[in-house]
Design a protein around this motif. Sequence first.
Motif, PDB file in Angstrom:
ATOM      1  N   PRO A 169       0.828  -1.213   0.000  1.00 21.00           N
ATOM      2  CA  PRO A 169       0.000   0.000   0.000  1.00 21.00           C
ATOM      3  C   PRO A 169       0.862   1.264   0.000  1.00 21.00           C
ATOM      4  N   ASP A 170       0.284   2.349  -0.453  1.00 19.90           N
ATOM      5  CA  ASP A 170       0.993   3.630  -0.525  1.00 19.90           C
ATOM      6  C   ASP A 170       1.073   4.229   0.878  1.00 19.90           C
ATOM      7  N   THR A 171       2.248   4.114   1.499  1.00 17.78           N
ATOM      8  CA  THR A 171       2.442   4.629   2.855  1.00 17.78           C
ATOM      9  C   THR A 171       3.650   5.555   2.923  1.00 17.78           C
ATOM     10  N   GLY A 172       3.965   6.214   1.827  1.00 15.90           N
ATOM     11  CA  GLY A 172       5.093   7.142   1.810  1.00 15.90           C
ATOM     12  C   GLY A 172       6.422   6.421   1.905  1.00 15.90           C
ATOM     13  N   GLU A 173       7.367   6.999   2.674  1.00 11.83           N
ATOM     14  CA  GLU A 173       8.702   6.416   2.808  1.00 11.83           C
ATOM     15  C   GLU A 173       8.653   5.042   3.471  1.00 11.83           C
ATOM     16  N   ARG A 174       7.651   4.794   4.270  1.00  8.80           N
ATOM     17  CA  ARG A 174       7.498   3.487   4.937  1.00  8.80           C
ATOM     18  C   ARG A 174       7.273   2.371   3.913  1.00  8.80           C
ATOM     19  N   ARG A 175       6.904   2.750   2.709  1.00  4.95           N
ATOM     20  CA  ARG A 175       6.611   1.767   1.669  1.00  4.95           C
ATOM     21  C   ARG A 175       7.837   0.920   1.322  1.00  4.95           C
ATOM     22  N   ARG A 176       9.027   1.534   1.338  1.00  2.00           N
ATOM     23  CA  ARG A 176      10.247   0.779   1.066  1.00  2.00           C
ATOM     24  C   ARG A 176      10.481  -0.286   2.139  1.00  2.00           C
ATOM     25  N   VAL A 177      10.173   0.056   3.401  1.00  2.00           N
ATOM     26  CA  VAL A 177      10.332  -0.891   4.508  1.00  2.00           C
ATOM     27  C   VAL A 177       9.389  -2.078   4.309  1.00  2.00           C
ATOM     28  N   LEU A 178       8.140  -1.792   3.958  1.00  2.77           N
ATOM     29  CA  LEU A 178       7.162  -2.857   3.735  1.00  2.77           C
ATOM     30  C   LEU A 178       7.582  -3.750   2.570  1.00  2.77           C
ATOM     31  N   LEU A 179       8.085  -3.151   1.503  1.00  2.00           N
ATOM     32  CA  LEU A 179       8.531  -3.923   0.344  1.00  2.00           C
ATOM     33  C   LEU A 179       9.706  -4.825   0.723  1.00  2.00           C
ATOM     34  N   ALA A 180      10.689  -4.278   1.436  1.00  2.00           N
ATOM     35  CA  ALA A 180      11.857  -5.068   1.832  1.00  2.00           C
ATOM     36  C   ALA A 180      11.437  -6.242   2.725  1.00  2.00           C
ATOM     37  N   ASN A 181      10.570  -5.976   3.689  1.00  2.00           N
ATOM     38  CA  ASN A 181      10.096  -7.035   4.584  1.00  2.00           C
ATOM     39  C   ASN A 181       9.351  -8.117   3.813  1.00  2.00           C
ATOM     40  N   ASP A 182       8.484  -7.693   2.896  1.00  2.00           N
ATOM     41  CA  ASP A 182       7.704  -8.666   2.124  1.00  2.00           C
ATOM     42  C   ASP A 182       8.608  -9.480   1.208  1.00  2.00           C
ATOM     43  N   ALA A 183       9.594  -8.838   0.608  1.00  2.00           N
ATOM     44  CA  ALA A 183      10.525  -9.539  -0.284  1.00  2.00           C
ATOM     45  C   ALA A 183      11.287 -10.617   0.481  1.00  2.00           C
ATOM     46  N   ILE A 184      11.696 -10.313   1.710  1.00  2.00           N
ATOM     47  CA  ILE A 184      12.412 -11.294   2.535  1.00  2.00           C
ATOM     48  C   ILE A 184      11.466 -12.401   2.977  1.00  2.00           C
ATOM     49  N   SER A 185      10.283 -12.041   3.501  1.00  2.00           N
ATOM     50  CA  SER A 185       9.373 -13.058   4.043  1.00  2.00           C
ATOM     51  C   SER A 185       8.826 -13.987   2.961  1.00  2.00           C
ATOM     52  N   ARG A 186       8.705 -13.503   1.731  1.00  2.00           N
ATOM     53  CA  ARG A 186       8.183 -14.342   0.653  1.00  2.00           C
ATOM     54  C   ARG A 186       9.289 -15.056  -0.126  1.00  2.00           C
ATOM     55  N   GLY A 187      10.545 -14.852   0.265  1.00  2.00           N
ATOM     56  CA  GLY A 187      11.644 -15.581  -0.351  1.00  2.00           C
ATOM     57  C   GLY A 187      12.145 -15.006  -1.657  1.00  2.00           C
ATOM     58  N   ALA A 188      11.720 -13.782  -2.004  1.00  2.00           N
ATOM     59  CA  ALA A 188      12.234 -13.166  -3.229  1.00  2.00           C
ATOM     60  C   ALA A 188      13.702 -12.788  -3.054  1.00  2.00           C
ATOM     61  N   VAL A 189      14.089 -12.492  -1.806  1.00  2.00           N
ATOM     62  CA  VAL A 189      15.471 -12.164  -1.461  1.00  2.00           C
ATOM     63  C   VAL A 189      15.821 -12.966  -0.216  1.00  2.00           C
ATOM     64  N   THR A 190      16.958 -13.633  -0.230  1.00  2.00           N
ATOM     65  CA  THR A 190      17.418 -14.367   0.944  1.00  2.00           C
ATOM     66  C   THR A 190      18.734 -13.754   1.429  1.00  2.00           C
ATOM     67  N   VAL A 191      19.122 -14.080   2.646  1.00  2.00           N
ATOM     68  CA  VAL A 191      20.384 -13.598   3.174  1.00  2.00           C
ATOM     69  C   VAL A 191      21.526 -14.130   2.317  1.00  2.00           C
ATOM     70  N   GLY A 192      21.405 -15.359   1.828  1.00  2.00           N
ATOM     71  CA  GLY A 192      22.425 -15.919   0.940  1.00  2.00           C
ATOM     72  C   GLY A 192      22.569 -15.103  -0.333  1.00  2.00           C
ATOM     73  N   ASP A 193      21.422 -14.622  -0.880  1.00  2.00           N
ATOM     74  CA  ASP A 193      21.475 -13.764  -2.062  1.00  2.00           C
ATOM     75  C   ASP A 193      22.252 -12.498  -1.760  1.00  2.00           C
ATOM     76  N   LEU A 194      21.999 -11.915  -0.580  1.00  2.00           N
ATOM     77  CA  LEU A 194      22.647 -10.653  -0.222  1.00  2.00           C
ATOM     78  C   LEU A 194      24.136 -10.851  -0.016  1.00  2.00           C
ATOM     79  N   ARG A 195      24.505 -11.978   0.598  1.00  2.00           N
ATOM     80  CA  ARG A 195      25.937 -12.251   0.822  1.00  2.00           C
ATOM     81  C   ARG A 195      26.662 -12.527  -0.485  1.00  2.00           C
ATOM     82  N   GLY A 196      25.939 -13.069  -1.461  1.00  2.00           N
ATOM     83  CA  GLY A 196      26.543 -13.410  -2.740  1.00  2.00           C
ATOM     84  C   GLY A 196      26.734 -12.222  -3.665  1.00  2.00           C
ATOM     85  N   ARG A 197      26.237 -11.057  -3.272  1.00  2.00           N
ATOM     86  CA  ARG A 197      26.350  -9.880  -4.136  1.00  2.00           C
ATOM     87  C   ARG A 197      27.784  -9.401  -4.215  1.00  2.00           C
TER      88      ARG A 197
END
Length: 197
Positions: A169-197
């Motif tokens: 949802p459109d929540t201003g700057e908080r929207r990036r936080v929600l997107l990052a959390n959802d991406a992690i919780s749904r497996g679109a991004v994993t800690v292994g992906d981040l370490r492999g960058r």
Amino acid sequence: MAGYLEAWKPGPELVPLGGDRVTVGKGPENDVVIASDGTVSRLHAVLEMIGSGWCLRDLGSRNGTYVNGERIFSERVLHPGDEIRVGQTRLVYRAEGPAQPVTMTEAAQPPPPLTSREREVLLALCAPLLEGSLFTEPASVRDVAATLVVTEAAVRQHLLRLYEKFNVPDTGERRRVLLANDAISRGAVTVGDLRGR
């Protein structure tokens, strides 16, 4: 009687399930003694009360424990009418009273399909998670643009598509936080992906 077993050894015998634990085996110390079946182990299986129902577990028996024809290797919640086999002996779990409705466990929502650039934006957005701080803010639009060597306008466009794909949802700057959390919780991004960058 809240629950009982129909034990066919060889004729039918009703065995009430009481207490928190009922052991099954050929040893005389068991609650359900099956001395006439040589394929039953001395201490074969255990039924344990969990909540308002019973759970069955094999205790490392030689010939295994089966529920409805399937060998079990961990705890199995029993449902009225389940057929249990220990050795060559058949037991049927019965429970009186209204049956509890069985509800399906909801599967976690998978991530939406992403383009390679959208995935790169998500990885850059979530990169600050590797810093180890407890309440880490995702990367800013400026930081993502600098990491990917693109304009901030291009990052904003990708973020808009990602917000739409992840239903953020459109929540201003908080929207990036929600997107990052959802991406992690749904497996679109994993800690292994981040370490492999």
